[in-house]
Design a protein around this motif. Structure first.
Motif, PDB file in Angstrom:
ATOM      1  N   LYS A   1      22.490  40.305  70.040  1.00 27.88           N
ATOM      2  CA  LYS A   1      21.683  40.881  69.415  1.00 27.88           C
ATOM      3  C   LYS A   1      22.095  41.996  68.045  1.00 27.88           C
ATOM      4  CE  LYS A   1      18.921  42.647  72.701  1.00 27.88           C
ATOM      5  NZ  LYS A   1      17.288  42.474  72.237  1.00 27.88           N
ATOM      6  N   LEU A   2      23.902  40.804  67.951  1.00 24.89           N
ATOM      7  CA  LEU A   2      23.794  41.222  66.119  1.00 24.89           C
ATOM      8  C   LEU A   2      23.636  40.031  65.191  1.00 24.89           C
ATOM      9  CD1 LEU A   2      27.592  39.537  67.426  1.00 24.89           C
ATOM     10  CD2 LEU A   2      26.757  42.036  67.226  1.00 24.89           C
ATOM     11  N   ALA A   3      23.800  40.865  64.139  1.00 28.35           N
ATOM     12  CA  ALA A   3      22.884  40.142  63.043  1.00 28.35           C
ATOM     13  C   ALA A   3      23.599  39.171  62.213  1.00 28.35           C
ATOM     14  CB  ALA A   3      23.118  40.948  62.332  1.00 28.35           C
ATOM     15  N   VAL A   4      22.860  37.792  61.448  1.00 29.49           N
ATOM     16  CA  VAL A   4      23.776  36.933  61.395  1.00 29.49           C
ATOM     17  C   VAL A   4      23.582  36.696  59.857  1.00 29.49           C
ATOM     18  CG1 VAL A   4      23.514  34.335  60.866  1.00 29.49           C
ATOM     19  CG2 VAL A   4      23.039  35.550  63.337  1.00 29.49           C
ATOM     20  N   SER A   5      24.945  37.203  59.140  1.00 38.81           N
ATOM     21  CA  SER A   5      24.690  37.117  57.472  1.00 38.81           C
ATOM     22  C   SER A   5      24.869  36.005  56.762  1.00 38.81           C
ATOM     23  CB  SER A   5      25.854  38.181  57.357  1.00 38.81           C
ATOM     24  OG  SER A   5      27.318  37.678  57.626  1.00 38.81           O
ATOM     25  N   VAL A   6      25.206  34.545  57.483  1.00 36.34           N
ATOM     26  CA  VAL A   6      26.367  33.644  56.874  1.00 36.34           C
ATOM     27  C   VAL A   6      25.076  32.602  58.081  1.00 36.34           C
ATOM     28  CG1 VAL A   6      28.139  31.773  56.292  1.00 36.34           C
ATOM     29  CG2 VAL A   6      28.364  34.135  56.783  1.00 36.34           C
ATOM     30  N   PRO A   7      23.782  32.347  57.127  1.00 36.56           N
ATOM     31  CA  PRO A   7      22.925  31.415  58.510  1.00 36.56           C
ATOM     32  C   PRO A   7      23.132  29.621  57.782  1.00 36.56           C
ATOM     33  CG  PRO A   7      21.354  32.443  55.796  1.00 36.56           C
ATOM     34  CD  PRO A   7      22.924  32.979  56.193  1.00 36.56           C
ATOM     35  N   LYS A   8      23.638  29.915  57.175  1.00 30.83           N
ATOM     36  CA  LYS A   8      24.103  28.177  56.919  1.00 30.83           C
ATOM     37  C   LYS A   8      26.002  28.583  56.486  1.00 30.83           C
ATOM     38  CE  LYS A   8      23.209  24.721  53.127  1.00 30.83           C
ATOM     39  NZ  LYS A   8      22.270  24.196  51.949  1.00 30.83           N
ATOM     40  N   LYS A   9      26.187  27.273  57.205  1.00 39.18           N
ATOM     41  CA  LYS A   9      28.078  26.497  56.478  1.00 39.18           C
ATOM     42  C   LYS A   9      27.863  26.709  55.600  1.00 39.18           C
ATOM     43  CE  LYS A   9      29.690  24.879  60.360  1.00 39.18           C
ATOM     44  NZ  LYS A   9      29.991  23.853  61.319  1.00 39.18           N
ATOM     45  N   LEU A  10      29.234  27.083  54.424  1.00 41.11           N
ATOM     46  CA  LEU A  10      28.936  27.157  53.477  1.00 41.11           C
ATOM     47  C   LEU A  10      30.172  26.359  52.888  1.00 41.11           C
ATOM     48  CD1 LEU A  10      28.630  30.300  51.661  1.00 41.11           C
ATOM     49  CD2 LEU A  10      26.715  29.014  52.050  1.00 41.11           C
TER      50      LEU A  10
ATOM     51  N   PRO B   1      26.617  35.747  49.761  1.00 42.24           N
ATOM     52  CA  PRO B   1      26.098  37.029  49.690  1.00 42.24           C
ATOM     53  C   PRO B   1      27.008  38.226  50.269  1.00 42.24           C
ATOM     54  CG  PRO B   1      24.394  35.365  50.101  1.00 42.24           C
ATOM     55  CD  PRO B   1      25.897  34.863  50.144  1.00 42.24           C
ATOM     56  N   ASN B   2      27.986  38.235  51.321  1.00 37.14           N
ATOM     57  CA  ASN B   2      28.860  39.164  51.681  1.00 37.14           C
ATOM     58  C   ASN B   2      29.743  39.366  50.687  1.00 37.14           C
ATOM     59  OD1 ASN B   2      27.394  39.679  54.147  1.00 37.14           O
ATOM     60  ND2 ASN B   2      28.431  37.158  55.331  1.00 37.14           N
ATOM     61  N   LEU B   3      30.544  38.419  49.564  1.00 39.03           N
ATOM     62  CA  LEU B   3      30.892  38.760  48.580  1.00 39.03           C
ATOM     63  C   LEU B   3      30.284  39.736  47.842  1.00 39.03           C
ATOM     64  CD1 LEU B   3      32.603  35.141  47.920  1.00 39.03           C
ATOM     65  CD2 LEU B   3      33.484  37.806  49.544  1.00 39.03           C
ATOM     66  N   ALA B   4      28.807  39.211  47.462  1.00 41.48           N
ATOM     67  CA  ALA B   4      28.292  40.471  46.836  1.00 41.48           C
ATOM     68  C   ALA B   4      27.710  41.715  46.989  1.00 41.48           C
ATOM     69  CB  ALA B   4      26.670  39.688  46.954  1.00 41.48           C
ATOM     70  N   ALA B   5      27.683  41.932  48.232  1.00 41.12           N
ATOM     71  CA  ALA B   5      27.478  43.240  48.854  1.00 41.12           C
ATOM     72  C   ALA B   5      29.159  44.104  48.536  1.00 41.12           C
ATOM     73  CB  ALA B   5      27.475  42.939  50.496  1.00 41.12           C
ATOM     74  N   ILE B   6      29.956  43.456  48.092  1.00 36.40           N
ATOM     75  CA  ILE B   6      31.853  44.174  47.860  1.00 36.40           C
ATOM     76  C   ILE B   6      31.320  45.301  47.117  1.00 36.40           C
ATOM     77  CG2 ILE B   6      33.985  44.157  47.337  1.00 36.40           C
ATOM     78  CD1 ILE B   6      34.072  41.270  49.175  1.00 36.40           C
ATOM     79  N   PRO B   7      32.019  46.488  46.777  1.00 30.65           N
ATOM     80  CA  PRO B   7      31.606  47.257  45.869  1.00 30.65           C
ATOM     81  C   PRO B   7      31.476  47.034  44.858  1.00 30.65           C
ATOM     82  CG  PRO B   7      32.454  48.624  47.681  1.00 30.65           C
ATOM     83  CD  PRO B   7      32.412  47.156  48.191  1.00 30.65           C
ATOM     84  N   THR B   8      31.320  47.303  43.386  1.00 31.61           N
ATOM     85  CA  THR B   8      31.767  46.885  42.505  1.00 31.61           C
ATOM     86  C   THR B   8      33.362  47.536  42.313  1.00 31.61           C
ATOM     87  OG1 THR B   8      29.212  46.415  41.290  1.00 31.61           O
ATOM     88  CG2 THR B   8      31.538  46.981  40.124  1.00 31.61           C
ATOM     89  N   GLY B   9      33.868  48.667  41.911  1.00 33.26           N
ATOM     90  CA  GLY B   9      34.883  49.522  42.092  1.00 33.26           C
ATOM     91  C   GLY B   9      36.281  48.199  42.921  1.00 33.26           C
ATOM     92  N   ALA B  10      35.558  47.619  43.479  1.00 32.42           N
ATOM     93  CA  ALA B  10      37.136  46.713  44.126  1.00 32.42           C
ATOM     94  C   ALA B  10      36.910  45.989  43.525  1.00 32.42           C
ATOM     95  CB  ALA B  10      36.060  46.415  45.876  1.00 32.42           C
ATOM     96  N   TRP B  11      36.214  44.974  42.983  1.00 27.65           N
ATOM     97  CA  TRP B  11      36.222  43.788  41.840  1.00 27.65           C
ATOM     98  C   TRP B  11      36.551  44.075  41.176  1.00 27.65           C
ATOM     99  CZ3 TRP B  11      35.812  39.119  43.879  1.00 27.65           C
ATOM    100  CH2 TRP B  11      34.720  38.873  45.144  1.00 27.65           C
ATOM    101  N   GLN B  12      36.684  45.463  40.238  1.00 27.99           N
ATOM    102  CA  GLN B  12      37.173  46.272  39.233  1.00 27.99           C
ATOM    103  C   GLN B  12      38.659  45.631  39.197  1.00 27.99           C
ATOM    104  OE1 GLN B  12      33.807  48.489  37.082  1.00 27.99           O
ATOM    105  NE2 GLN B  12      35.308  49.729  38.418  1.00 27.99           N
ATOM    106  N   ARG B  13      39.394  46.276  40.437  1.00 28.04           N
ATOM    107  CA  ARG B  13      40.739  46.432  40.474  1.00 28.04           C
ATOM    108  C   ARG B  13      41.328  44.487  40.895  1.00 28.04           C
ATOM    109  NH1 ARG B  13      44.666  49.260  40.654  1.00 28.04           N
ATOM    110  NH2 ARG B  13      45.257  48.907  42.625  1.00 28.04           N
TER     111      ARG B  13
END
Length: 557
Positions: free
Chosen positions: A88-97, A194-206
């Protein structure tokens, strides 16, 4: 979830929390001001703001893979009270990168390394498409090894740097020895991950050091990680009222304290006192503007008042002797009922409960809401959006950089996904079991599945305790209540590199704090230390920050 963290009482280790921890850091470019200009400061000093920062930052695309049981609010983590079966778990990395690189990664570890070839690491390698050769170092002395490695010519492909290790030459090493990830992640380029894109902007600012996006962040909650705990079960049994002022706290201590019965009211409460009295945060956010002049944390009345109050608890005999001696494990002392109030990282709520309820199902702990010293709403300064980062060797080729990012994209998967389940719990049947919605690590899981991958990159903050949903609910609701009182300190969200000559200027203050509250020194000794600090560089540091403030504005957001 919070990574494994050290238990020693040093605030240096305690912070980052963001971890540490959670709880960490630059150089290479002149200051870039909000208008896009520079300060003319020396190399490796200053911060990056304005259009330059906007051009560097990745686009933000929130993950829709899962829906939390308790949504984030007021800067809290998201909360999860359930654990789904694997199918039942979601898949956030459908293709091995990953493209098959062998990556050397250096990270702290609080535990014993399981060694190469173990099934957990092999499964992670296969899932992410890379082979990681971990160079784990003891988290308690990580800074010593980190400094030596960064000074050498043999730097691993990826290196984790916690913010509390940012002293000495480490900031300039970050600027000079780690890669600019902007060409891979800035703007919409991050959408390849996509999972890196979902990291909040404030965390990237630092994660911007010396004018370049160099770090992969571990995001942190905006609310405090330091939490004043109390034994909710004993409070209810004895009819104790949770205090709402520092005087009520003191009076409650007097009622509770019974050393002859091996019961002390509290542990060292200095960290909580700093919040009760509205004390400014640690550097670089340790300034406030008063009548146009910058005033430092150590110069404020609130700081001295917090120390004096903490000292009063010691002098009255309310504090457990182990706290005074800085020995022992206060969580264990609290759990055993020898201390009824203590402050620690909020992750202790789950850690203590998980151990105690094995034998004492009635065990309950709670977290008291912060209050202003005299009562009413507190001033709670918003925490740094990230304080631990992973950096990539600047000499790494394109494939290596991309494979580090592939690994980071996998490790940044949110809770409730197939990827996060493997990262946090290993292989089902080998490292964990799932029964009646509760995840339980096997003995092999406890010996092999340690927090390490979290440091490569992590998702937006969450707390997931399906085995103790009351704890998950308690943690998130406490964070949300405290979050209603958050205030941004000056320079909030900025990654600031102070001039090297000021790096150790404040190093003595924590030791003096400890001596004062324990009665080994007087409050007047701190006032003298602050006077010395001003003449030895504090006033020059003030001028440097004032110029920074004039050019950048009050915060990164």
């Amino acid at each position: 979830m919070t990574p494994n963290s050290p238990s020693a009482p040093s605030r240096r280790r305690f912070l980052a929390s963001s971890v540490v921890v959670a709880a960490a850091v630059g150089g290479g470019m002149p200051l870039l001001a909000a208008c896009g200009g520079g300060s003319g400061g020396a190399k490796n000093e200053g911060t990056t703001t304005g259009k330059k920062l906007k051009d560097i930052l990745p686009s933000y695309v929130p993950s829709e893979a899962v829906t939390p049981d308790i949504p984030s609010k007021n800067g809290s983590a998201a909360g999860f009270t359930t654990a789904l079966p694997a199918d039942k778990l979601a898949v956030s990395v459908p293709k091995k990168l990953g493209q098959g690189s062998e990556l050397r990664v250096m990270a702290p570890l609080w535990g014993t390394s399981p060694g190469q070839g173990n099934p957990y690491w092999k499964a992670m390698d296969e899932a992410a498409g890379v082979t990681v050769k971990w160079q784990n170092q003891d988290g308690n002395v990580y800074g010593q090894k980190l400094g030596a490695v960064l000074a050498s010519s043999d730097i691993p492909d990826a290196v984790v740097v916690p913010g509390w290790e940012l002293g000495g030459k480490i900031p300039s090493a970050i600027a000079n020895k780690f890669a600019d990830l902007g060409p891979y992640l800035s703007g919409d380029k991050v959408k390849d991950y996509p999972n890196l894109a979902a990291i909040p902007t404030g965390a990237w600012q630092r994660a911007v050091f010396a004018g370049k996006l160099r770090g992969l962040p571990m995001p942190a909650e905006a609310t405090p990680n330091i939490t004043p705990f109390y034994r909710a079960d004993i409070f209810e049994e004895k009819g104790y009222e949770v205090p709402t002022t520092t005087q009520e706290f003191y009076d409650l201590c007097k009622e509770i304290n019974a050393p002859k019965s091996k019961v002390w009211a509290c542990s060292d409460m200095t960290w909580s006192a700093f919040v009760f009295f509205g004390v400014l945060p640690e550097k670089p956010y340790y300034w406030k503007l008063v009548d146009g002049k910058l005033v430092n944390r150590y110069e404020t009345d609130e700081y001295l008042e917090a120390l004096e109050w903490s000292r009063s608890l010691y002098s009255a005999g309310f504090v457990h002797p182990d706290a005074k001696a800085e020995t022992g494990d206060m969580r264990t002392t609290f759990s055993s009922g020898n201390v009824l109030m203590y402050n620690a990282d909020i992750s202790d709520w789950y850690a203590a409960t998980a151990v105690q309820r094995l034998d004492k199902p009635e065990f309950r702990m709670g977290a008291m809401d912060f209050f202003a010293a005299a009562g009413g709403d507190p001033v709670i300064y918003e925490a740094s959006p990230s304080n631990i980062w992973c950096f990539v060797n600047k000499n790494a080729d394109k494939k290596t950089v991309q494979d580090v990012l592939a690994l980071a994209n996998y490790t940044a998967a949110p809770y409730g996904t197939k990827e996060q389940r493997l990262k946090a719990y290993g292989l089902e049947g080998t490292h964990h079991t799932l029964k009646d919605g509760v995840l339980v690590k096997t003995e092999q899981g406890n010996n092999q599945v340690f927090a390490t991958y979290e440091y490569v990159a992590s998702p937006a903050p969450f707390r997931a305790y399906p085995d103790f949903p009351d704890v998950a609910k308690g943690v998130i609701e406490w964070q949300q209540r405290q979050g209603a009182h958050l205030k941004k300190p000056l320079f909030h969200g900025m990654q600031i590199q102070e001039p090297t000559r000021f790096t150790e200027l404040n190093a003595q203050f924590e030791d003096i704090e400890k001596d004062i509250v324990r009665g080994r020194k007087k409050v007047g000794d701190m006032q003298q230390a602050v006077s010395d600090w001003k003449t030895k560089g504090g006033d020059k540091l003030r001028d440097w920050y004032k110029k920074l403030l004039d050019e950048t504005g009050e915060s990164a957001s």
